[in-house]
Enzyme design. Structure first.
Site, PDB file in Angstrom:
ATOM      1  N   HIS A  54       0.837  -1.198   0.000  1.00  0.00           N
ATOM      2  CA  HIS A  54       0.000   0.000   0.000  1.00  0.00           C
ATOM      3  C   HIS A  54       0.874   1.251   0.000  1.00  0.00           C
ATOM      4  CE1 HIS A  54      -4.133  -1.710   0.818  1.00  0.00           C
ATOM      5  NE2 HIS A  54      -3.333  -2.762   0.684  1.00  0.00           N
ATOM      6  N   GLU A  56       1.151   3.902   1.823  1.00  0.00           N
ATOM      7  CA  GLU A  56       1.803   4.337   3.056  1.00  0.00           C
ATOM      8  C   GLU A  56       3.079   3.546   3.316  1.00  0.00           C
ATOM      9  OE1 GLU A  56      -2.737   4.337   3.686  1.00  0.00           O
ATOM     10  OE2 GLU A  56      -1.252   3.093   2.671  1.00  0.00           O
TER      11      GLU A  56
END
Length: 74
Positions: A54, A56
């Site tokens: 992901h 992040e």
């Protein structure tokens, strides 16, 4: 709440990064992330495709120790 210009600029960058995942992230959302120290960008990432890391995680990995005490725009 006061939103600083720098916050708007970084969120715009996160949204631009998110768009790079268009059509490839389902069933997950398109997400972009920017990690900063002050006004300096130390990490960037986006969710490239379903099953991949992901945004992040990618941004924090790129930033490494420079992320400590910084901000994450997502």
């Amino acid at each position: 709440m006061v939103i600083r210009v720098i916050d708007e600029v970084m969120m715009d960058q996160a949204l631009e990064l998110a768009a790079k995942g268009l059509g490839a992230t389902s069933p997950n959302p398109m997400v972009g992330a920017v990690v900063t120290q002050g006004e300096r960008i130390v990490g960037r990432g986006f969710h490239a495709r379903a099953g991949a890391a992901h945004a992040e995680v990618v941004a924090l990995d790129e930033a490494g120790e420079a992320a400590r005490g910084g901000k994450l725009y997502c």
